[in-house]
Design an enzyme around this catalytic site. Structure first.
Site, PDB file in Angstrom:
ATOM      1  N   HIS A 259      12.243 -29.697  23.680  1.00 46.26           N
ATOM      2  CA  HIS A 259      10.793 -29.754  23.524  1.00 46.26           C
ATOM      3  C   HIS A 259      10.404 -30.394  22.190  1.00 46.26           C
ATOM      4  CE1 HIS A 259      12.069 -25.994  21.604  1.00 46.26           C
ATOM      5  NE2 HIS A 259      11.018 -26.108  20.828  1.00 46.26           N
ATOM      6  N   ASN A 260       9.294 -31.108  22.228  1.00 46.09           N
ATOM      7  CA  ASN A 260       8.684 -31.749  21.045  1.00 46.09           C
ATOM      8  C   ASN A 260       9.502 -32.917  20.493  1.00 46.09           C
ATOM      9  OD1 ASN A 260       6.728 -29.742  21.200  1.00 46.09           O
ATOM     10  ND2 ASN A 260       7.715 -28.463  19.662  1.00 46.09           N
TER      11      ASN A 260
END
Length: 374
Positions: A259-260
């Protein structure tokens, strides 16, 4: 290839030169040993394959520039960079996936979804509410396009692939079987600092994880144009914003993108690469097979990381790193050389110890003090 082409037409597509009869009609490209008739084009760009050309049933071949044209051929295409020419040849002779135009009766497409002109949605595929399938895109059987997801033009979603809700794909993206784009991130937290936090800060486990709370992922994933995602690869959505992959980046089978993560353009992430959350990867970066990247690391533009390396610190642009933990290539080679010398060094140390013991024993027998050593 939709229909036969002449040798000259194929050469023009490759921006290559023809020697001999350019009017030979070609129906397929083959390995030299598989040639069955005059319509076959023997691919002999590797020097080891040249020996197979004498006596071949093919009338024409593709060979590298600077190589002597084998006798017995009526025509040749001469290419400058064989591997790059191979990519062009595969475009010329491409066999596209079978996809019926329009929406198959066995597919589910939400009433408010938009399917563009010339797009194909195969049997048992799912296109969710307010999703968009761009012009000319193909969603193959058993693939899923989640609610509000957007596919650009001419995308290809292979069977079993999963495009999550609100995920955005640029034009000409290819998602291979069973890849998942837009999974929730692996993000959890404990009410008080937990075992991982104490281990990072003190090197010891001073806390226990009694309660583990899930951190929901409300962000998305955005892929640029011409991105390819291999079979079984997974790209997690951002916690709040978006996980992003730049134009032209290629992701191999079984790659994990956390994620991210922010990945630049024209990168190559090879099989079994694992990228933890919030990593920033620049443009044109190459991560070879089984590279692992720790969270919050930054890798600069044009960096290359060798296979099975473990990246735990930032990597500057235009550098080659390798090893576990990863370090600059020269430093890693120095460590490997030193490791190779250990056996000899240990033998030398053992020999010196035995010599010192012998000298000490001789001094004790004679009643004198051991000689001074420097």
């Amino acid at each position: 290839m939709p229909q036969p082409m002449t040798l000259s037409e194929i050469a023009a597509a490759l921006d290559a030169r023809v020697e001999g009869d350019g009017g030979i009609v070609i129906t397929r490209a083959v390995h030299p040993s598989d040639a069955e008739g005059p319509g076959d084009l023997a691919l002999a760009m590797d020097k080891d394959l040249l020996a197979l050309l004498p006596g071949t049933k093919a009338r024409a071949a593709v060979i590298a520039e600077g190589v002597e044209v084998p006798a017995g051929l009526d025509g040749c295409i001469l290419v400058k960079r064989p591997r790059y020419a191979m990519a062009g040849l595969m475009d010329v002779f491409e066999k596209r996936v079978h996809a019926e135009p329009g929406i198959h009766p066995a597919a589910f497409v939400a009433p408010d979804a938009v399917v563009g002109d010339g797009a194909s949605v195969g049997p048992f595929a799912y296109v969710g509410p307010k999703a968009v399938v761009g012009k000319g895109s193909i969603v193959m059987p058993h693939a899923t396009v989640g609610a509000e997801a957007q596919l650009g033009e001419d995308c290809l979603i292979h069977p079993g692939a999963r495009i999550g809700e609100r995920v955005v794909l640029g034009d000409r993206c290819i998602i291979h079987p069973n890849a998942a784009v837009g999974n929730d991130g692996f993000s959890f937290v404990t009410p008080e600092p937990g075992s991982v936090e104490s281990a990072k800060s003190t090197g010891q486990v001073k806390a226990t994880n009694v309660v583990i709370r899930r951190v929901n992922s409300i962000g998305t994933v955005i892929l640029g144009h011409d991105v390819e995602v291999g079979a079984g690869a997974c790209i997690d959505r951002g916690t709040v914003t978006a996980t992003r992959v730049g134009h032209g980046t290629k992701i191999d089978n079984l790659v994990q993108v956390g994620h991210n993560v922010q990945i630049g353009s024209n990168c190559m992430l090879c099989g079994h690469v694992g990228i933890a959350g919030s990593v920033v990867i620049g443009d044109r970066v190459v991560l070879a097979g089984k590279v692992g990247v720790a969270d919050h690391v930054t890798i600069g533009n044009d960096a290359v990381v060798a296979a099975s390396s473990g990246v735990g610190t930032d990597i500057p642009p235009k550098t080659v790193w390798m090893g576990y933990p990863a370090m600059p290539r020269a430093q890693a080679f120095e460590q490997y050389r030193n490791l190779a010398r250990l056996k000899r060094i240990n033998a030398d140390v053992a020999d010196l110890k035995s010599r010192v013991k012998a000298i000490e024993a001789e001094g004790n027998v004679s009643g004198g003090a051991p000689p001074e050593t420097t």
